[in-house]
Design a protein around this motif. Structure first.
Motif, PDB file in Angstrom:
ATOM      1  N   ARG A 109       0.301   8.122   7.495  1.00 34.57           N
ATOM      2  CA  ARG A 109       0.498   6.681   7.577  1.00 34.57           C
ATOM      3  C   ARG A 109      -0.398   5.907   6.608  1.00 34.57           C
ATOM      4  O   ARG A 109      -0.002   4.884   6.057  1.00 34.57           O
ATOM      5  CB  ARG A 109       0.242   6.217   9.015  1.00 34.57           C
ATOM      6  N   GLN A 110      -1.596   6.389   6.389  1.00 29.29           N
ATOM      7  CA  GLN A 110      -2.538   5.690   5.508  1.00 29.29           C
ATOM      8  C   GLN A 110      -1.996   5.587   4.089  1.00 29.29           C
ATOM      9  O   GLN A 110      -2.211   4.588   3.397  1.00 29.29           O
ATOM     10  CB  GLN A 110      -3.892   6.402   5.506  1.00 29.29           C
ATOM     11  N   TYR A 111      -1.269   6.612   3.650  1.00 27.59           N
ATOM     12  CA  TYR A 111      -0.708   6.600   2.302  1.00 27.59           C
ATOM     13  C   TYR A 111       0.268   5.434   2.130  1.00 27.59           C
ATOM     14  O   TYR A 111       0.286   4.770   1.084  1.00 27.59           O
ATOM     15  CB  TYR A 111       0.003   7.921   2.011  1.00 27.59           C
ATOM     16  N   SER A 118       0.187   2.610   3.500  1.00 27.94           N
ATOM     17  CA  SER A 118      -0.548   1.357   3.377  1.00 27.94           C
ATOM     18  C   SER A 118      -1.138   1.174   1.980  1.00 27.94           C
ATOM     19  O   SER A 118      -1.154   0.065   1.436  1.00 27.94           O
ATOM     20  CB  SER A 118      -1.681   1.305   4.411  1.00 27.94           C
ATOM     21  N   THR A 119      -1.609   2.254   1.398  1.00 25.27           N
ATOM     22  CA  THR A 119      -2.300   2.147   0.106  1.00 25.27           C
ATOM     23  C   THR A 119      -1.346   2.143  -1.089  1.00 25.27           C
ATOM     24  O   THR A 119      -1.670   1.566  -2.132  1.00 25.27           O
ATOM     25  CB  THR A 119      -3.292   3.307  -0.060  1.00 25.27           C
TER      26      THR A 119
END
Length: 201
Positions: free
Chosen positions: A170-172, A174-175
């Motif tokens: 999930r973090q990917y 966002s970035t």
């Protein structure tokens, strides 16, 4: 907050539009684009309605019996205030959501100013001041570049695999959505980014 933003799948849903002028035409265009099945009732209907898909026209004055629970929503946009008031009350009695265009204080919903870019949809309302909504929509439209549309399409396609990836997750998501990524797509197109993501899955 007076209105709760909801994005509804309108494909195949029946919508009644009472009125055949410019306001009714604009509303009809929005619902037609969303795939609704539209009935327009008015004594005088602008010829531009014929250009819209999924439109059934009845050139006559609307009557109380036209307000039917068979419709998902009703747009009341006639030039006759007495007709608008009467039909609006019937909608309330039958628990049918209605947008009364001459008096939004008596509306159950409003459509606002809508801007789209592929699967991205932005809708703006501004307390009954359309000029503010249009201004905001024009500013938002500047963000809707071909690069953003390509990125959105790619992430919609690969999102399940990215979320399931231990390396990305999930973090990917966002970035990766950034101005830097959009500039990269503008220079390299989307192919290089796709290959990079797929290699990490």
């Amino acid at each position: 907050m007076q209105y709760m933003p909801l994005f509804v799948d309108m494909h195949g849903r029946r919508v009644l539009i009472i009125g055949g002028g410019d306001v009714a035409l604009r509303k009809a265009g929005q619902f037609a684009e969303a795939g609704a099945d539209i009935t327009v009732i008015a004594p005088d209907i602008k010829p531009e309605f014929k250009k819209l898909p999924g439109i059934h026209q009845e050139a006559r004055k609307a009557v109380p019996d036209d307000v039917s629970c068979n419709y998902f929503a009703i747009i009341i946009a006639s030039s006759d205030k007495e007709t608008n008031e009467s039909l609006s009350k019937i909608c309330k009695e039958k628990c049918i959501i209605a947008d009364r265009c001459d008096d939004h204080s008596k509306s159950d919903f409003v459509t606002g100013s809508i801007t789209t870019c592929g699967s991205i949809i932005n809708a703006t309302v501004s307390g009954g001041n359309p000029s503010i909504s249009r201004f905001i929509s024009k500013e938002v439209e500047k963000l809707f570049t071909p690069e953003l549309e390509k990125l959105s399409k790619l992430l919609n396609e690969l999102r399940p695999a990215i979320l399931a990836s231990k390396k990305l997750g999930r973090q990917y998501l966002s970035t990766i959505v950034s101005q830097e990524t959009l500039e990269r797509i503008k220079k390299e197109d989307i192919t290089a980014l796709r290959q990079e993501i797929l290699a990490c899955l």
